[in-house]
Design a protein around this motif. Structure first.
Motif, PDB file in Angstrom:
ATOM      1  N   MET A   1       0.656  -1.202   0.009  1.00 12.42           N
ATOM      2  CA  MET A   1       0.103   0.069  -0.110  1.00 12.42           C
ATOM      3  C   MET A   1       0.889   1.239  -0.060  1.00 12.42           C
ATOM      4  O   MET A   1       1.572   1.143   0.808  1.00 12.42           O
ATOM      5  CB  MET A   1      -0.972  -0.118   1.140  1.00 12.42           C
ATOM      6  CG  MET A   1      -1.582   1.154   1.226  1.00 12.42           C
ATOM      7  SD  MET A   1      -2.842   1.274   2.822  1.00 12.42           S
ATOM      8  CE  MET A   1      -3.651   2.724   2.798  1.00 12.42           C
ATOM      9  N   ARG A   2       0.709   2.026  -0.950  1.00 13.23           N
ATOM     10  CA  ARG A   2       1.474   3.400  -1.082  1.00 13.23           C
ATOM     11  C   ARG A   2       0.785   4.464  -0.204  1.00 13.23           C
ATOM     12  O   ARG A   2      -0.397   4.629  -0.189  1.00 13.23           O
ATOM     13  CB  ARG A   2       1.659   3.779  -2.491  1.00 13.23           C
ATOM     14  CG  ARG A   2       2.607   2.773  -3.464  1.00 13.23           C
ATOM     15  CD  ARG A   2       3.148   3.250  -4.498  1.00 13.23           C
ATOM     16  NE  ARG A   2       2.284   3.737  -5.370  1.00 13.23           N
ATOM     17  CZ  ARG A   2       2.539   4.341  -6.643  1.00 13.23           C
ATOM     18  NH1 ARG A   2       3.479   4.657  -6.909  1.00 13.23           N
ATOM     19  NH2 ARG A   2       1.456   4.598  -7.612  1.00 13.23           N
ATOM     20  N   PHE A   3       1.505   5.384   0.197  1.00 13.46           N
ATOM     21  CA  PHE A   3       1.073   6.597   0.790  1.00 13.46           C
ATOM     22  C   PHE A   3       0.680   7.747  -0.418  1.00 13.46           C
ATOM     23  O   PHE A   3       1.352   7.713  -1.414  1.00 13.46           O
ATOM     24  CB  PHE A   3       2.356   7.356   1.623  1.00 13.46           C
ATOM     25  CG  PHE A   3       2.576   6.439   2.905  1.00 13.46           C
ATOM     26  CD1 PHE A   3       1.750   6.329   3.954  1.00 13.46           C
ATOM     27  CD2 PHE A   3       3.875   5.759   2.687  1.00 13.46           C
ATOM     28  CE1 PHE A   3       2.094   5.456   4.986  1.00 13.46           C
ATOM     29  CE2 PHE A   3       4.252   4.959   3.822  1.00 13.46           C
ATOM     30  CZ  PHE A   3       3.608   4.774   4.732  1.00 13.46           C
TER      31      PHE A   3
ATOM     32  N   VAL B   1       8.179   4.376   5.842  1.00 16.31           N
ATOM     33  CA  VAL B   1       8.644   3.417   4.952  1.00 16.31           C
ATOM     34  C   VAL B   1      10.149   2.853   5.380  1.00 16.31           C
ATOM     35  O   VAL B   1      10.888   3.681   5.246  1.00 16.31           O
ATOM     36  CB  VAL B   1       8.463   3.120   3.553  1.00 16.31           C
ATOM     37  CG1 VAL B   1       9.045   4.510   3.175  1.00 16.31           C
ATOM     38  CG2 VAL B   1       8.455   1.958   2.824  1.00 16.31           C
ATOM     39  N   CYS B   2      10.512   1.702   5.351  1.00 16.96           N
ATOM     40  CA  CYS B   2      12.062   1.294   5.807  1.00 16.96           C
ATOM     41  C   CYS B   2      12.248   0.097   5.257  1.00 16.96           C
ATOM     42  O   CYS B   2      11.556  -0.961   4.941  1.00 16.96           O
ATOM     43  CB  CYS B   2      12.292   1.462   7.190  1.00 16.96           C
ATOM     44  SG  CYS B   2      11.306   0.191   8.149  1.00 16.96           S
TER      45      CYS B   2
ATOM     46  N   CYS C   1       8.477   2.146  12.353  1.00 25.96           N
ATOM     47  CA  CYS C   1       8.388   2.151  10.918  1.00 25.96           C
ATOM     48  C   CYS C   1       6.872   1.391  10.568  1.00 25.96           C
ATOM     49  O   CYS C   1       6.718   0.386  10.913  1.00 25.96           O
ATOM     50  CB  CYS C   1       9.452   1.202  10.269  1.00 25.96           C
ATOM     51  SG  CYS C   1       9.267   1.029   8.546  1.00 25.96           S
ATOM     52  N   LEU C   2       6.263   2.296   9.623  1.00 29.32           N
ATOM     53  CA  LEU C   2       4.724   1.722   9.437  1.00 29.32           C
ATOM     54  C   LEU C   2       4.939   0.457   8.214  1.00 29.32           C
ATOM     55  O   LEU C   2       3.930  -0.474   8.529  1.00 29.32           O
ATOM     56  CB  LEU C   2       3.825   2.957   8.716  1.00 29.32           C
ATOM     57  CG  LEU C   2       3.798   4.271   9.858  1.00 29.32           C
ATOM     58  CD1 LEU C   2       2.680   5.140   9.140  1.00 29.32           C
ATOM     59  CD2 LEU C   2       3.020   3.631  11.139  1.00 29.32           C
ATOM     60  N   GLN C   3       5.603   0.913   7.331  1.00 29.92           N
ATOM     61  CA  GLN C   3       5.897  -0.162   6.171  1.00 29.92           C
ATOM     62  C   GLN C   3       7.267  -0.666   6.093  1.00 29.92           C
ATOM     63  O   GLN C   3       8.011  -0.148   5.347  1.00 29.92           O
ATOM     64  CB  GLN C   3       5.428   0.244   5.016  1.00 29.92           C
ATOM     65  CG  GLN C   3       3.929   0.750   4.957  1.00 29.92           C
ATOM     66  CD  GLN C   3       3.384   0.926   3.534  1.00 29.92           C
ATOM     67  OE1 GLN C   3       3.838   0.415   2.506  1.00 29.92           O
ATOM     68  NE2 GLN C   3       2.319   1.579   3.486  1.00 29.92           N
TER      69      GLN C   3
ATOM     70  N   LEU D   1      14.047  -2.553  -0.420  1.00 23.21           N
ATOM     71  CA  LEU D   1      13.565  -1.340  -0.541  1.00 23.21           C
ATOM     72  C   LEU D   1      14.477  -0.725  -1.317  1.00 23.21           C
ATOM     73  O   LEU D   1      15.759  -0.140  -0.787  1.00 23.21           O
ATOM     74  CB  LEU D   1      13.500  -0.617   0.831  1.00 23.21           C
ATOM     75  CG  LEU D   1      12.894   0.734   0.756  1.00 23.21           C
ATOM     76  CD1 LEU D   1      11.489   0.773   0.326  1.00 23.21           C
ATOM     77  CD2 LEU D   1      12.632   1.408   2.041  1.00 23.21           C
ATOM     78  N   HIS D   2      14.624  -0.736  -2.634  1.00 21.87           N
ATOM     79  CA  HIS D   2      15.541   0.026  -3.537  1.00 21.87           C
ATOM     80  C   HIS D   2      15.325   1.616  -3.577  1.00 21.87           C
ATOM     81  O   HIS D   2      16.238   2.332  -3.844  1.00 21.87           O
ATOM     82  CB  HIS D   2      15.640  -0.677  -4.789  1.00 21.87           C
ATOM     83  CG  HIS D   2      15.506  -2.132  -4.711  1.00 21.87           C
ATOM     84  ND1 HIS D   2      17.135  -2.759  -4.398  1.00 21.87           N
ATOM     85  CD2 HIS D   2      14.804  -3.272  -5.075  1.00 21.87           C
ATOM     86  CE1 HIS D   2      16.941  -4.192  -4.483  1.00 21.87           C
ATOM     87  NE2 HIS D   2      15.525  -4.371  -4.889  1.00 21.87           N
TER      88      HIS D   2
END
Length: 217
Positions: free
Chosen positions: A1-3, A163-164, A181-183, A188-189
């Motif tokens: 899910m994206r912000f 995000v992390c 960290c939420l996500q 994670l590139h």
């Protein structure tokens, strides 16, 4: 899910931090945002927690020919932090990056003057410091920033990001008392792919946010 954007990420992060504050009894809070992308997020967090907002300016040191690939970072006038594994892989030494460090140090001080103007740096000793950014990939900038914070002897240091990278977050648990960290993502590139809108935050927006927060206090 994206912000949707950084404000959306900031509101969601603020909700999580509010729950943790109430459960853990954090007191005497101060929110420090890493410019520039962390500032809109930090503003949402500070507003929700009723805490002052300020900035901690840190600068990434990029790999030769790949400035976006962070292999080190600086904060304040502290010595640079370098990812030793990255230096070994690239077969370079810190001395070979001295010019890059000097250039980034000059930019760091320019931004500090611009953002803070004549305001003194916030007192961190014995306070709960929440360090906020818009994402955590390699973690080098957060490493440098957290070491700068810890040198001021806060009561508690919390790194908060929407995000992390799970690996980077785990490594930073040695520098922060708590990492929120939420996500978390194993791979994670690029932080920006987790935002619908990840437009660059200009200096003017950073200054405006800080001035509004000062006026609201």
């Amino acid at each position: 899910m994206r912000f949707l954007d950084r404000k959306d990420a900031g509101r969601q992060l603020a909700a999580r931090l509010t729950e943790l504050r109430d459960a853990q009894g954090w007191a005497d809070l101060v929110v420090l945002a890493l410019p520039r992308g962390g500032v809109p997020i930090g503003a949402e967090v500070a507003s929700a927690l009723g805490a002052p907002l300020d900035v901690l300016v840190a600068r990434k040191i990029g790999a030769p020919g790949q400035p976006e690939a962070g292999i080190g970072a600086i904060a304040g006038d502290d010595p640079p932090f370098f990812d030793r594994r990255a230096l070994q892989l690239l077969d370079i030494t810190p001395d070979e990056l001295a010019e890059d460090v000097a250039r980034e140090r000059a930019e760091l001080h320019r931004r500090e003057r611009l953002y803070r103007k004549n305001r003194p740096e916030p007192v961190l000793r014995d306070r709960t410091v929440i360090l906020v950014d818009d994402g955590l990939a390699t973690g080098v900038t957060a490493h440098a920033a957290l070491r700068r914070v810890r040198a001021e002897h806060p009561a508690r240091t919390i790194l908060a990001i929407p995000v992390c990278s799970t690996r980077s977050a785990e490594e930073l648990r040695r520098e922060a008392d708590q990492v929120v960290c939420l996500q978390p993502h194993q791979y994670l590139h690029a932080v920006g792919v987790w935002y619908e809108d990840f437009a660059q935050v200009p200096d003017r927006e950073v200054v405006d946010i800080l001035e509004r927060r000062q006026a609201d206090r």
